[in-house]
Scaffold this motif. Structure first.
Motif: not given
Length: 254
Positions: A147-174
């Motif tokens: 379970x990955x919890x990534x905290x930032x100030x604003x949306x643009x600070x999620x600089x690897x959002x696409x990677x984190x989302x890809x993990x959650x979409x691809x792997x049922x354990x994430x």
């Protein structure tokens, strides 16, 4: 509450490596790829290196890539133009430049003997340490829940959002839990294991309803963020011996 230390047998080495790639990951964060002798660049997931700016100045950075035996290391670096060291570092990190490193350092590494679910809590570029942990866990313990919890100030600070989302979409354990202080500028990627929370990460965790006693917990961020989260985790039943952070070593509580 203190962290259990997971000691590595490798000793810290000083070596020269080369910058092979530099890319902007966001307006404020850039990624750097370094290459050196494979044996010398070896490290455990969760460790960090120190980069030499001059004879007396070494700057630590979490290693953002799992060990692959190829001598390649990835870093994610926050750029602060107004800070002298940051400007010097940005000038130093040019493709083809040679750098002096010291590694590996840090005892906040994945316990491969444990099968407990992982709760990874990062702020800002603290994501880089969690990225290495996730990559290594997917390779070594592919069924282990994360379970990955990534905290930032604003949306643009999620600089690897696409990677984190890809993990959650691809792997049922994430699962990926994005935490922003300000509202999102656009929706996150769709997925049943992708969620957004608005607020301060410690307060969001407090309301999460998670059974923290079930997890191995890794924290990466400023001392203030880590200890604010730690207070919540402790109050909600986290096991002291299963909570890990580099902050416990370099900024221990009085």
């Amino acid at each position: 509450m203190s962290a259990r230390t997971l000691r590595e047998t490798a000793t810290c080495r000083t070596l020269t490596c080369q910058v092979t790639a530099v890319e902007d990951l966001s307006p404020d964060v850039f990624g750097v790829t370094l290459e050196g002798r494979a044996e010398a660049m070896a490290h455990a997931p969760g460790q960090y290196l120190e980069l030499q700016l001059d004879e007396s100045t070494w700057v630590p950075f979490s290693i953002a890539s799992a060990e692959k035996g190829d001598g390649v290391i990835e870093l994610h670096i926050q750029h602060w133009p107004e800070r002298d060291n940051s400007a010097r570092l940005r000038n130093l990190l040019q493709v083809a430049n040679q750098l002096t490193l010291r590694l590996p350092s840090g005892e906040c590494v994945v316990d491969r003997q444990s099968e407990r679910p992982l709760l990874l809590i990062a702020a800002g570029t603290g994501f880089s340490q969690m990225k290495a942990i996730i990559e290594a866990t997917l390779h070594d313990q592919p069924e282990r829940p994360i379970s990955l919890w990534w905290a930032v100030r604003e949306h643009r600070d999620l600089y690897a959002e696409s990677l984190a989302s890809e993990w959650a979409q691809r792997y049922p354990q994430i699962s990926f839990q994005a935490v922003t202080e300000f509202p999102l500028t656009e929706p996150l990627a769709s997925g049943e294991r992708i969620h957004h929370h608005q607020g301060r990460v410690d307060l969001v965790l407090e309301k999460s309803g998670l059974a923290f006693s079930d997890y191995d917990i890794y924290l990466s961020g400023s001392p203030g963020m880590v200890y604010a989260c730690l207070d919540v985790l402790e109050a909600k039943g986290a096991t002291a011996e299963r909570v890990f952070s580099d902050v416990f070593a370099y900024a221990p509580r009085p």
